[in-house]
Design an enzyme around this catalytic site. Sequence first.
Site, PDB file in Angstrom:
ATOM      1  N   HIS A   7     100.075  -2.982  75.681  1.00 25.94           N
ATOM      2  CA  HIS A   7      99.514  -1.663  75.454  1.00 25.94           C
ATOM      3  C   HIS A   7      98.165  -1.622  76.159  1.00 25.94           C
ATOM      4  CE1 HIS A   7     102.105  -0.469  71.939  1.00 25.94           C
ATOM      5  NE2 HIS A   7     102.255  -1.782  71.882  1.00 25.94           N
ATOM      6  N   HIS A  17     105.600  -6.250  75.875  1.00 21.41           N
ATOM      7  CA  HIS A  17     104.928  -5.114  76.491  1.00 21.41           C
ATOM      8  C   HIS A  17     103.454  -5.186  76.151  1.00 21.41           C
ATOM      9  CE1 HIS A  17     106.590  -3.970  72.571  1.00 21.41           C
ATOM     10  NE2 HIS A  17     105.603  -3.100  72.434  1.00 21.41           N
TER      11      HIS A  17
END
Length: 116
Positions: free
Chosen positions: A104, A102
């Site tokens: 950010h 992922h």
Amino acid sequence: MSDEGTIFDKIISKEIPADVIYEDDFVLGFKDINPQAPVHVLFIPKVRISTHNDINTDNVDYVAKMHLAINDYVKEIGEAENGYRVVMNCNENGQQTVYHIHMHLLAGRMMNWPPG
């Protein structure tokens, strides 16, 4: 890795709710539940790639689409010109806590350096 998958798998399958701000066939973007900036959004591929080390020629298109989704979103919210930070953690020393890559996206304030 558990057969149950990660929390991100459950968000993708809508088993767990999230404040989704972006979605296409390849990428999901949602607000972080513990924001570290006025804008803190997680962008994830809709296939599980456990760590940065697991990116390869078979899944790299998902990573490219994550970057494009971030570019579209920062333009949409007016932060592209101000500047922003994109971070991906890898494994324990990198502080990765969910083993589904992922990115950010952090924006809306001046970012400090070094980050940690």
